[in-house]
Write an enzyme that holds these catalytic residues in place. Structure first.
Site, mmCIF file in Angstrom:
data_model
loop_
_atom_site.group_PDB
_atom_site.id
_atom_site.type_symbol
_atom_site.label_atom_id
_atom_site.label_comp_id
_atom_site.label_asym_id
_atom_site.label_seq_id
_atom_site.Cartn_x
_atom_site.Cartn_y
_atom_site.Cartn_z
ATOM 1 N N LYS A 197 34.016 25.811 70.614
ATOM 2 C CA LYS A 197 35.075 25.372 71.530
ATOM 3 C C LYS A 197 36.435 25.665 70.897
ATOM 4 O O LYS A 197 36.803 26.826 70.803
ATOM 5 C CB LYS A 197 34.831 23.925 71.905
ATOM 6 C CG LYS A 197 33.672 23.906 72.934
ATOM 7 C CD LYS A 197 32.846 22.702 73.013
ATOM 8 C CE LYS A 197 31.707 22.986 74.004
ATOM 9 N NZ LYS A 197 30.575 22.101 73.850
ATOM 10 N N SER A 252 32.706 15.005 77.847
ATOM 11 C CA SER A 252 32.878 16.408 78.206
ATOM 12 C C SER A 252 33.234 16.649 79.664
ATOM 13 O O SER A 252 33.789 17.682 79.990
ATOM 14 C CB SER A 252 31.623 17.198 77.832
ATOM 15 O OG SER A 252 30.482 16.633 78.436
ATOM 16 N N HIS A 287 34.710 18.205 71.764
ATOM 17 C CA HIS A 287 35.966 18.462 72.481
ATOM 18 C C HIS A 287 37.200 17.890 71.791
ATOM 19 O O HIS A 287 38.304 17.996 72.321
ATOM 20 C CB HIS A 287 35.858 17.930 73.908
ATOM 21 C CG HIS A 287 34.724 18.552 74.658
ATOM 22 N ND1 HIS A 287 34.797 19.814 75.204
ATOM 23 C CD2 HIS A 287 33.463 18.116 74.899
ATOM 24 C CE1 HIS A 287 33.642 20.122 75.768
ATOM 25 N NE2 HIS A 287 32.807 19.105 75.591
#
Ligand SMILES: *Cc1c(COP(=O)(O)O)cnc(C)c1O
Length: 363
Positions: A202, A139, A167
Protein backbone atom coordinates in the site's frame (compact mmCIF):
# COMPACT_ATOMS: atom_id res chain seq x y z
CA UNK A 1 -8.86 7.37 -16.22
CA UNK A 2 -8.22 9.41 -13.10
CA UNK A 3 -8.10 6.79 -10.34
CA UNK A 4 -9.32 7.28 -6.78
CA UNK A 5 -9.12 3.64 -5.84
CA UNK A 6 -5.47 2.74 -5.42
CA UNK A 7 -3.84 2.03 -2.06
CA UNK A 8 -0.67 3.69 -3.35
CA UNK A 9 -1.24 6.43 -0.77
CA UNK A 10 2.11 8.17 -1.22
CA UNK A 11 2.47 7.65 -4.96
CA UNK A 12 5.59 5.51 -4.46
CA UNK A 13 4.53 2.49 -6.55
CA UNK A 14 6.20 3.85 -9.69
CA UNK A 15 8.89 5.98 -8.04
CA UNK A 16 12.15 5.96 -10.05
CA UNK A 17 14.22 5.25 -6.93
CA UNK A 18 12.22 2.09 -6.26
CA UNK A 19 12.59 1.02 -9.89
CA UNK A 20 16.33 1.56 -9.68
CA UNK A 21 16.63 -0.32 -6.37
CA UNK A 22 14.64 -3.27 -7.76
CA UNK A 23 16.76 -3.32 -10.93
CA UNK A 24 20.00 -3.27 -8.96
CA UNK A 25 18.58 -5.91 -6.64
CA UNK A 26 17.83 -8.14 -9.64
CA UNK A 27 21.40 -7.69 -10.92
CA UNK A 28 22.85 -8.60 -7.55
CA UNK A 29 20.48 -11.40 -6.44
CA UNK A 30 18.62 -12.55 -9.58
CA UNK A 31 14.84 -12.77 -9.61
CA UNK A 32 13.63 -15.64 -7.44
CA UNK A 33 14.53 -16.35 -3.82
CA UNK A 34 14.71 -20.05 -4.66
CA UNK A 35 13.37 -21.43 -1.41
CA UNK A 36 11.42 -21.01 1.77
CA UNK A 37 13.01 -18.69 4.33
CA UNK A 38 14.11 -21.32 6.85
CA UNK A 39 15.80 -23.41 4.16
CA UNK A 40 17.56 -21.13 1.67
CA UNK A 41 15.23 -18.30 0.61
CA UNK A 42 16.13 -15.78 3.32
CA UNK A 43 18.62 -13.55 1.54
CA UNK A 44 20.84 -10.85 2.92
CA UNK A 45 18.46 -8.30 1.34
CA UNK A 46 15.47 -9.74 3.24
CA UNK A 47 17.45 -9.74 6.48
CA UNK A 48 18.51 -6.13 6.00
CA UNK A 49 14.92 -5.15 5.32
CA UNK A 50 13.75 -6.84 8.54
CA UNK A 51 16.28 -4.86 10.58
CA UNK A 52 15.44 -1.63 8.79
CA UNK A 53 11.71 -2.15 9.41
CA UNK A 54 12.30 -2.86 13.11
CA UNK A 55 14.26 0.34 13.48
CA UNK A 56 11.66 2.29 11.52
CA UNK A 57 8.63 1.16 13.54
CA UNK A 58 10.70 1.28 16.76
CA UNK A 59 9.94 -2.27 17.83
CA UNK A 60 12.57 -4.89 18.70
CA UNK A 61 12.27 -7.30 15.79
CA UNK A 62 10.33 -8.05 12.59
CA UNK A 63 9.49 -10.89 10.23
CA UNK A 64 8.98 -10.17 6.51
CA UNK A 65 6.23 -12.03 4.60
CA UNK A 66 5.57 -12.19 0.84
CA UNK A 67 1.96 -10.98 1.37
CA UNK A 68 -0.26 -9.49 4.06
CA UNK A 69 -2.93 -12.11 3.52
CA UNK A 70 -0.38 -14.86 4.13
CA UNK A 71 0.90 -13.06 7.22
CA UNK A 72 -2.47 -12.85 8.95
CA UNK A 73 -3.77 -16.31 8.09
CA UNK A 74 -0.53 -17.68 9.51
CA UNK A 75 0.08 -15.46 12.52
CA UNK A 76 -3.33 -15.89 14.16
CA UNK A 77 -3.18 -19.72 14.28
CA UNK A 78 0.44 -19.49 15.46
CA UNK A 79 -0.71 -17.50 18.49
CA UNK A 80 -3.94 -19.22 19.53
CA UNK A 81 -5.57 -22.61 19.04
CA UNK A 82 -8.32 -24.87 20.38
CA UNK A 83 -9.21 -23.86 23.95
CA UNK A 84 -8.02 -20.26 23.46
CA UNK A 85 -10.16 -17.20 22.81
CA UNK A 86 -10.08 -14.66 20.01
CA UNK A 87 -11.74 -11.25 20.09
CA UNK A 88 -12.35 -9.76 16.67
CA UNK A 89 -13.81 -6.43 15.55
CA UNK A 90 -16.77 -7.04 13.23
CA UNK A 91 -15.22 -4.91 10.46
CA UNK A 92 -11.84 -6.63 10.42
CA UNK A 93 -10.20 -7.46 7.11
CA UNK A 94 -11.01 -10.83 5.53
CA UNK A 95 -7.55 -12.26 6.17
CA UNK A 96 -7.81 -11.69 9.94
CA UNK A 97 -11.19 -13.42 9.83
CA UNK A 98 -9.75 -16.33 7.85
CA UNK A 99 -6.80 -16.58 10.23
CA UNK A 100 -9.25 -16.68 13.13
CA UNK A 101 -11.19 -19.53 11.51
CA UNK A 102 -8.02 -21.51 10.80
CA UNK A 103 -6.90 -21.16 14.41
CA UNK A 104 -9.83 -23.17 15.88
CA UNK A 105 -9.86 -20.81 18.88
CA UNK A 106 -13.27 -19.67 20.12
CA UNK A 107 -14.13 -16.46 18.25
CA UNK A 108 -15.92 -13.58 19.98
CA UNK A 109 -16.91 -11.07 17.34
CA UNK A 110 -17.65 -7.67 18.87
CA UNK A 111 -19.59 -4.87 17.13
CA UNK A 112 -17.30 -2.42 15.36
CA UNK A 113 -15.41 -0.29 17.88
CA UNK A 114 -17.66 -1.37 20.77
CA UNK A 115 -15.11 -1.62 23.56
CA UNK A 116 -17.75 -2.25 26.22
CA UNK A 117 -18.88 -5.35 24.35
CA UNK A 118 -15.24 -6.36 24.01
CA UNK A 119 -14.64 -5.84 27.71
CA UNK A 120 -17.69 -7.94 28.60
CA UNK A 121 -16.52 -10.74 26.29
CA UNK A 122 -13.01 -10.64 27.77
CA UNK A 123 -14.43 -10.76 31.30
CA UNK A 124 -16.77 -13.67 30.59
CA UNK A 125 -14.28 -16.22 29.29
CA UNK A 126 -11.84 -18.49 31.08
CA UNK A 127 -9.61 -19.26 28.11
CA UNK A 128 -5.94 -19.77 28.83
CA UNK A 129 -4.74 -17.52 26.02
CA UNK A 130 -6.57 -14.47 24.71
CA UNK A 131 -5.86 -12.57 21.52
CA UNK A 132 -7.55 -9.38 20.33
CA UNK A 133 -7.30 -8.83 16.56
CA UNK A 134 -8.10 -5.54 14.91
CA UNK A 135 -7.45 -3.44 11.86
CA UNK A 136 -5.66 -0.26 12.97
CA UNK A 137 -7.26 1.76 10.15
CA UNK A 138 -10.42 0.03 8.93
CA UNK A 139 -10.08 -0.72 5.25
CA UNK A 140 -13.60 0.14 4.07
CA UNK A 141 -14.40 2.98 6.50
CA UNK A 142 -11.06 4.67 7.09
CA UNK A 143 -11.61 5.17 10.83
CA UNK A 144 -8.82 4.49 13.31
CA UNK A 145 -9.13 1.89 16.09
CA UNK A 146 -8.81 3.13 19.68
CA UNK A 147 -5.45 1.42 20.15
CA UNK A 148 -4.66 2.84 23.62
CA UNK A 149 -7.98 1.48 24.94
CA UNK A 150 -7.38 -1.90 23.27
CA UNK A 151 -3.97 -2.12 24.94
CA UNK A 152 -5.44 -1.21 28.32
CA UNK A 153 -7.90 -4.07 27.94
CA UNK A 154 -4.99 -6.37 27.05
CA UNK A 155 -3.28 -5.36 30.29
CA UNK A 156 -6.39 -5.90 32.38
CA UNK A 157 -7.29 -9.26 30.90
CA UNK A 158 -3.80 -10.60 30.14
CA UNK A 159 -4.36 -10.65 26.39
CA UNK A 160 -2.22 -10.01 23.31
CA UNK A 161 -3.13 -7.53 20.58
CA UNK A 162 -2.53 -8.19 16.87
CA UNK A 163 -2.91 -4.92 15.02
CA UNK A 164 -3.19 -4.84 11.21
CA UNK A 165 -1.92 -1.45 10.04
CA UNK A 166 -2.17 -2.03 6.28
CA UNK A 167 -3.64 1.46 5.83
CA UNK A 168 -1.77 3.43 8.50
CA UNK A 169 1.82 2.37 7.84
CA UNK A 170 3.67 5.05 5.88
CA UNK A 171 0.81 7.52 6.28
CA UNK A 172 0.12 8.00 9.99
CA UNK A 173 2.41 8.75 12.90
CA UNK A 174 5.71 10.53 13.14
CA UNK A 175 7.53 10.17 9.79
CA UNK A 176 4.93 7.65 8.68
CA UNK A 177 5.85 5.08 11.33
CA UNK A 178 2.20 4.05 11.53
CA UNK A 179 -0.72 3.91 13.94
CA UNK A 180 1.26 2.92 17.06
CA UNK A 181 3.40 6.00 16.56
CA UNK A 182 0.25 8.06 15.88
CA UNK A 183 -0.81 7.21 19.45
CA UNK A 184 2.70 7.58 20.89
CA UNK A 185 2.86 3.84 21.56
CA UNK A 186 6.07 2.89 19.75
CA UNK A 187 9.69 3.03 20.86
CA UNK A 188 10.12 3.14 24.63
CA UNK A 189 6.36 3.22 25.10
CA UNK A 190 5.74 0.08 23.06
CA UNK A 191 3.80 -2.61 24.88
CA UNK A 192 5.27 -6.14 24.93
CA UNK A 193 1.66 -7.27 24.37
CA UNK A 194 1.43 -5.83 20.86
CA UNK A 195 2.15 -7.50 17.56
CA UNK A 196 2.19 -4.83 14.91
CA UNK A 197 1.53 -6.08 11.40
CA UNK A 198 1.56 -3.88 8.29
CA UNK A 199 1.48 -4.52 4.57
CA UNK A 200 4.04 -3.23 2.11
CA UNK A 201 1.90 -3.12 -1.03
CA UNK A 202 0.00 0.00 0.00
CA UNK A 203 1.79 3.19 1.07
CA UNK A 204 5.16 1.44 0.67
CA UNK A 205 4.27 0.85 -2.98
CA UNK A 206 5.74 -2.64 -3.45
CA UNK A 207 4.22 -5.82 -1.96
CA UNK A 208 4.57 -8.06 1.06
CA UNK A 209 4.07 -7.45 4.76
CA UNK A 210 5.83 -7.64 8.07
CA UNK A 211 5.00 -8.28 11.68
CA UNK A 212 6.89 -6.53 14.48
CA UNK A 213 7.05 -7.15 18.21
CA UNK A 214 9.13 -8.39 21.10
CA UNK A 215 12.03 -10.72 20.40
CA UNK A 216 10.42 -13.84 21.96
CA UNK A 217 7.13 -13.30 20.10
CA UNK A 218 8.85 -12.83 16.74
CA UNK A 219 11.09 -15.84 17.39
CA UNK A 220 7.94 -17.85 18.16
CA UNK A 221 6.32 -16.70 14.91
CA UNK A 222 9.48 -17.48 12.94
CA UNK A 223 9.45 -21.04 14.29
CA UNK A 224 5.71 -21.75 14.06
CA UNK A 225 3.93 -19.66 11.39
CA UNK A 226 3.06 -22.14 8.66
CA UNK A 227 2.46 -19.53 5.95
CA UNK A 228 5.97 -18.21 6.63
CA UNK A 229 7.78 -21.54 6.89
CA UNK A 230 6.10 -23.45 4.06
CA UNK A 231 6.16 -20.79 1.35
CA UNK A 232 8.85 -19.44 -0.94
CA UNK A 233 10.47 -16.33 0.49
CA UNK A 234 9.81 -13.00 -1.22
CA UNK A 235 12.32 -12.22 -4.00
CA UNK A 236 15.29 -10.19 -2.71
CA UNK A 237 14.80 -7.56 -5.42
CA UNK A 238 11.53 -6.65 -3.70
CA UNK A 239 13.33 -6.29 -0.38
CA UNK A 240 15.76 -3.96 -2.16
CA UNK A 241 12.88 -1.88 -3.51
CA UNK A 242 11.30 -1.85 -0.06
CA UNK A 243 14.49 -0.63 1.59
CA UNK A 244 14.45 2.32 -0.79
CA UNK A 245 10.77 2.84 -0.11
CA UNK A 246 11.21 2.95 3.69
CA UNK A 247 13.89 5.59 3.14
CA UNK A 248 11.45 7.70 1.11
CA UNK A 249 8.63 7.22 3.64
CA UNK A 250 10.93 8.41 6.42
CA UNK A 251 11.65 11.69 4.62
CA UNK A 252 8.12 11.95 3.19
CA UNK A 253 6.57 14.60 5.45
CA UNK A 254 5.80 16.77 2.43
CA UNK A 255 4.00 13.91 0.71
CA UNK A 256 1.98 13.27 3.86
CA UNK A 257 0.99 16.91 4.31
CA UNK A 258 0.03 17.17 0.62
CA UNK A 259 -2.12 14.05 1.08
CA UNK A 260 -3.74 15.54 4.19
CA UNK A 261 -4.58 18.72 2.28
CA UNK A 262 -6.21 16.75 -0.54
CA UNK A 263 -8.27 14.80 2.03
CA UNK A 264 -9.50 18.05 3.57
CA UNK A 265 -10.22 19.50 0.12
CA UNK A 266 -12.36 16.47 -0.73
CA UNK A 267 -14.28 16.55 2.55
CA UNK A 268 -14.97 20.27 2.28
CA UNK A 269 -16.06 19.93 -1.36
CA UNK A 270 -18.34 16.97 -0.70
CA UNK A 271 -19.99 18.65 2.29
CA UNK A 272 -21.56 21.08 -0.20
CA UNK A 273 -22.85 18.38 -2.52
CA UNK A 274 -24.23 15.88 -0.03
CA UNK A 275 -27.36 17.61 1.35
CA UNK A 276 -30.44 16.11 -0.30
CA UNK A 277 -28.65 13.19 -1.94
CA UNK A 278 -29.13 10.59 0.82
CA UNK A 279 -25.42 9.82 0.54
CA UNK A 280 -23.18 10.13 3.55
CA UNK A 281 -19.47 10.55 3.94
CA UNK A 282 -18.04 8.41 6.73
CA UNK A 283 -16.16 10.00 9.65
CA UNK A 284 -12.63 9.47 8.43
CA UNK A 285 -9.47 11.54 8.64
CA UNK A 286 -7.39 9.03 6.67
CA UNK A 287 -6.82 8.49 2.95
CA UNK A 288 -9.83 6.14 2.86
CA UNK A 289 -12.96 8.25 2.37
CA UNK A 290 -16.14 6.15 2.21
CA UNK A 291 -19.06 7.73 0.35
CA UNK A 292 -21.91 5.51 1.50
CA UNK A 293 -24.67 5.45 -1.10
CA UNK A 294 -26.87 2.61 0.22
CA UNK A 295 -28.22 0.16 -2.33
CA UNK A 296 -25.99 -1.81 -4.67
CA UNK A 297 -27.86 -0.45 -7.68
CA UNK A 298 -27.37 3.16 -6.62
CA UNK A 299 -23.67 2.63 -5.90
CA UNK A 300 -23.21 1.06 -9.34
CA UNK A 301 -24.95 3.94 -11.06
CA UNK A 302 -22.79 6.52 -9.26
CA UNK A 303 -19.72 4.53 -10.28
CA UNK A 304 -21.01 4.41 -13.85
CA UNK A 305 -21.59 8.18 -13.89
CA UNK A 306 -18.03 8.77 -12.73
CA UNK A 307 -16.61 6.29 -15.25
CA UNK A 308 -18.30 8.19 -18.06
CA UNK A 309 -16.55 11.31 -16.77
CA UNK A 310 -13.14 9.62 -16.82
CA UNK A 311 -12.94 8.91 -13.08
CA UNK A 312 -12.37 5.49 -11.60
CA UNK A 313 -13.92 4.70 -8.18
CA UNK A 314 -15.24 1.13 -7.93
CA UNK A 315 -18.49 0.51 -6.06
CA UNK A 316 -17.82 -1.67 -3.00
CA UNK A 317 -20.81 -3.89 -2.15
CA UNK A 318 -21.77 -6.62 0.30
CA UNK A 319 -20.31 -8.99 1.41
CA UNK A 320 -17.21 -6.75 1.46
CA UNK A 321 -19.26 -4.19 3.42
CA UNK A 322 -22.47 -4.69 5.47
CA UNK A 323 -25.83 -5.03 3.66
CA UNK A 324 -27.34 -1.65 2.68
CA UNK A 325 -24.05 0.26 2.93
CA UNK A 326 -22.80 -0.08 -0.65
CA UNK A 327 -20.33 2.71 -1.20
CA UNK A 328 -17.74 4.40 -3.28
CA UNK A 329 -14.50 3.80 -1.44
CA UNK A 330 -12.58 6.91 -2.42
CA UNK A 331 -8.86 6.37 -1.89
CA UNK A 332 -6.76 9.52 -1.80
CA UNK A 333 -3.08 9.67 -2.69
CA UNK A 334 -0.24 12.15 -2.46
CA UNK A 335 -0.03 11.65 -6.23
CA UNK A 336 -3.33 13.53 -6.67
CA UNK A 337 -3.17 17.21 -7.54
CA UNK A 338 -5.58 19.86 -6.30
CA UNK A 339 -7.12 19.89 -9.81
CA UNK A 340 -7.63 16.10 -9.70
CA UNK A 341 -9.62 16.39 -6.49
CA UNK A 342 -11.65 19.29 -7.90
CA UNK A 343 -12.45 17.05 -10.89
CA UNK A 344 -13.77 14.34 -8.61
CA UNK A 345 -15.87 16.78 -6.56
CA UNK A 346 -17.36 18.33 -9.70
CA UNK A 347 -18.08 14.95 -11.27
CA UNK A 348 -19.81 13.73 -8.10
CA UNK A 349 -21.85 16.94 -8.06
CA UNK A 350 -23.01 16.31 -11.63
CA UNK A 351 -23.77 12.66 -10.98
CA UNK A 352 -25.80 13.54 -7.87
CA UNK A 353 -27.73 16.06 -9.93
CA UNK A 354 -28.56 13.59 -12.71
CA UNK A 355 -29.56 10.58 -10.64
CA UNK A 356 -33.26 9.99 -10.37
CA UNK A 357 -35.25 8.96 -7.28
CA UNK A 358 -36.40 5.74 -9.05
CA UNK A 359 -33.08 4.04 -8.56
CA UNK A 360 -33.25 4.76 -4.88
CA UNK A 361 -30.53 7.30 -4.47
CA UNK A 362 -32.70 9.87 -2.78
CA UNK A 363 -34.36 9.21 0.55
C1 LIG B 1 -4.66 -5.30 1.83
C2 LIG B 1 -4.86 -5.78 3.21
C3 LIG B 1 -4.32 -6.99 3.63
C4 LIG B 1 -3.69 -7.97 2.69
O1 LIG B 1 -2.41 -7.59 2.34
P1 LIG B 1 -1.77 -8.11 0.98
O2 LIG B 1 -0.34 -7.77 1.13
O3 LIG B 1 -2.46 -7.40 -0.12
O4 LIG B 1 -1.99 -9.60 0.92
C5 LIG B 1 -4.42 -7.31 4.96
N1 LIG B 1 -5.08 -6.51 5.83
C6 LIG B 1 -5.64 -5.36 5.45
C7 LIG B 1 -6.37 -4.51 6.45
C8 LIG B 1 -5.57 -4.96 4.12
O5 LIG B 1 -6.16 -3.84 3.73
Amino acid sequence: MLAFCSNDYLGLASHPMLVRAATEGARQFGIGSGGSPLVSGHSEANGNLQRQLAEFVQLPRTLYFYAGYAANIGIVPALVGAGDALFSDSLNHACLIDGARLSRAKIHRYPHGDLQALEAALASGDAKRKLIISDAVFSMDGDIADVPALLQLCERFDALLLLDDAHGFGVLGEQGRGTLSHFGLSGLRASPRVLYMATLGKAAGVCGAFVAGSDPLIEWLLQTTRSYIFATAAPPLLACALSASIGLIEVGNELRSHLQQRIEQLRTGLAEILPGTGWSLGESSTAIQPLVVGSNEAALSVMDGLTRRGIWVPAIRPPTVPEGTARLRIAMSAAHTEADVDNLINALGEVAHHLTPEIGVFP
